[in-house]
Design an enzyme around this catalytic site. Structure first.
Site, PDB file in Angstrom:
ATOM      1  N   ASN A   1     -18.587 -27.190 -22.916  1.00 45.66           N
ATOM      2  CA  ASN A   1     -17.726 -26.664 -21.847  1.00 45.66           C
ATOM      3  C   ASN A   1     -16.771 -25.565 -22.326  1.00 45.66           C
ATOM      4  OD1 ASN A   1     -16.363 -28.602 -23.340  1.00 45.66           O
ATOM      5  ND2 ASN A   1     -15.227 -29.423 -21.597  1.00 45.66           N
TER       6      ASN A   1
ATOM      7  N   GLU B   1     -12.120 -36.392 -29.816  1.00 45.95           N
ATOM      8  CA  GLU B   1     -11.592 -35.967 -28.516  1.00 45.95           C
ATOM      9  C   GLU B   1     -12.688 -36.256 -27.511  1.00 45.95           C
ATOM     10  OE1 GLU B   1     -11.196 -34.553 -25.273  1.00 45.95           O
ATOM     11  OE2 GLU B   1     -11.537 -32.544 -26.092  1.00 45.95           O
TER      12      GLU B   1
END
Length: 560
Positions: free
Chosen positions: A223, A320
């Site tokens: 992304n 993350e």
């Protein structure tokens, strides 16, 4: 290739001395070997072919600037180590990479096999030995030059990012700005890294040294391909480490451009390397004995596997991971800002953002007005060619992912949610975009906490709106999730804002805004959203280690 004399089997050291020459050191003797590619000798008396280095840019500025949606093809190799791009040892397992806006094949991604991963890591280790001996100020100068080059080429990098990722050019330019800002920020920190002096009784004292870890592995997501590569590499390099970076197999291109920029800026050859591949390549990286740390951005299931593999080598990890973040809008909010915040919390990068506030809790008294405004603005979001300046939402990353997001919406309708707008495949008028992976942004009403669309990360442009009555109630519901990446609150009551944030179980919280991530502040999650931090000064601690040195200036006081 034929050697004219036998070589001893004890130990051989191969050193690349030019593009076509390898020099083998045998004690005081040497043998130069000329070939089309690079060769090296292993500890066993077997000859291992190494891939040829390519020094030319992956994409010329002219090629990028002349490209438009659906026209760019990347035919050059996408692996990078030792200061140049590397031809794969074999292309038999190549995988097509698609341009999201058109569905056309952009390039072929060839996963690295174990020999190539080993070459990349050893190349990084050699560079680390040089880089780690440089002063922080020397490292800073090189990093500042890299930031300058990125800033200068911002539009070109953003354009390639759009073609590979599908997001709008407006967003991509911001991403590239964040990337060079991050490198610039950590360049400023590099020269400040220091230990501590501790005076002990008598003539004894101690001090600490902050030292690099060695070769760090970064595993990125699709992304934010370029930005994540910068977020992981900048603190690693500032601390004196090297990095081997594996981008997502769906977005392999711009990380190579970053590697070329670092090389041009003057880092030692091999300091930032790029290996392509999927899960198998990632496994090879995590298990490699010369890797000191792994930093991963991606899904919770993959993060668990990364942690498990790294644990076998007792390697520290930064994770993350995903999120299902709450955005709480109280009735005293400034409604205009709350609506804009909800849009920013759900529709950036086609909703493919891990920290998005996709559970939008709205106090009942203002729910009708909020829904009216948010639906009106959602319907007005310009969809289409992501390279056009007026576009605000591009294409999702892939056809399977688009189908998955649409499946969540169908499931929500079955469970009782009401679609107020969007949630359908979108076919732009431009003929070249008809094969793209577009959908209209969706707002869901009549949602409950037990619905699939409220509990699971959709990773698409889908906003789920839920009503609430009291502060105590909404806090309990907001925290009722296994995730804890981000959260937000809109209210004019500043005391309430801080009180709510204190009780939200999330690593990054926003008051009267959303999805703002300055590089100066740490970013990371609680609970299943991972641990460790990216950005901010604290990240230095995750890319360095402390050594304690105790010094005695007098006689030893011994019990024996």
């Amino acid at each position: 290739m034929i050697f004219t004399q036998a070589l001893p089997t004890a130990f051989y050291e191969a050193q690349r001395v030019s593009f076509h020459v390898v020099k083998f050191e045998l004690g005081t003797r040497s043998l130069s070997v000329y070939s089309r590619g690079l060769w090296c000798l292993a500890r066993k008396p077997t000859l291992v072919k190494m891939a040829q280095l390519l020094r030319s840019p992956l994409l010329s500025s002219a090629a990028i600037r002349s490209a438009s949606t659906g026209t760019l093809e990347v035919k050059e190799p996408l692996n990078f180590w030792g200061g140049g791009r590397v031809k794969p040892l074999s292309s038999s397992n190549a995988e097509p990479v698609y341009e999201p806006a058109t569905g056309h094949v952009l390039c072929q991604m060839v996963p690295c096999v174990d020999e190539e991963v080993d070459q990349a890591i050893k190349s990084a280790h050699s560079a680390y030995l040089k880089w780690s001996k440089m002063s922080g100020m020397e490292r800073a100068r090189v990093m500042l030059e890299a930031a300058r080059i990125i800033r200068e080429r911002r539009d070109d990098i953003a354009k390639v990012e759009v073609i590979n990722n599908g997001k709008s050019i407006t967003e991509a330019k911001v991403d590239i700005d964040v990337a060079w800002t991050c490198i610039e920020y950590y360049a400023g920190i590099a020269g400040t890294l220091a230990g501590q002096h501790v005076q002990l009784p008598g003539s004894c004292f101690a001090y600490t040294r902050r030292e690099p870890l060695g070769v760090c592995v970064g595993i990125g997501a699709w992304n934010y391909p370029f930005q994540i590569a910068a977020w992981k590499s900048a603190p690693a390099l500032a601390c004196g480490n090297a990095m081997v970076f594996k981008p997502s197999p769906m977005t392999p291109v711009t990380a190579v451009m970053l590697a070329e920029i670092y090389a041009e800026a003057g880092v030692p050859e091999g300091l930032f390397n790029v290996v392509q591949g999927g899960a198998e390549t990632g496994t090879l990286l995590c298990h490699h004995p010369m890797v000191a740390k792994v930093s991963f951005t991606g899904s919770v299931p993959t993060g668990k596997k990364i942690m498990e593999m790294s644990a076998k080598g007792v390697k520290p990890v930064t994770l993350e991971l995903g999120g299902k973040s709450p955005l709480i809008i109280f009735q005293d909010s400034e409604l205009e800002n709350a609506v804009k915040g909800a849009l920013m919390a759900n529709f950036l990068t086609q909703g493919e953002v891990c920290c998005n506030g996709t559970r939008v809790f709205v106090q009942k008294d203002i729910l009708p007005k909020f829904l009216e405004e948010v639906v009106k603005r959602t319907k007005a979001i310009p969809l289409g060619d992501p390279l056009l300046d007026g576009t605000r939402m591009g294409a999702l990353i892939s056809r399977p992912h688009l189908d998955r997001v649409l499946g969540f919406i169908n499931q929500a309708k079955k469970e009782g949610a009401r679609v107020l707008c969007g949630g359908e495949p979108y076919v732009p008028a431009d003929p070249k975009l008809k094969g793209g992976y577009f959908m209209s942004p969706c707002v869901l009403d009549n949602c409950r906490d037990d619905m699939t669309c409220v509990k699971e990360e959709i990773f698409g442009p889908v906003m789920s709106v839920l009503p609430f009555d009291t502060e105590e109630e909404v806090l309990q519901r907001a925290n009722n999730t296994t995730f804890g990446l981000a959260a937000g609150v809109f209210t004019r009551d500043i005391a309430r804002a801080h009180r709510v944030v204190e009780n939200l179980q999330a690593g990054t919280c926003f008051i009267n805004n959303y999805n703002i991530s300055p590089v100066e502040v740490p970013f990371g999650g609680y609970k299943m959203s991972g641990f460790g931090r990216e950005n901010g000064q604290v990240t230095i601690e995750y890319y360095s280690q402390l050594k304690t040195v105790v010094v005695e200036m007098g006689d030893v006081d011994s019990l024996f």
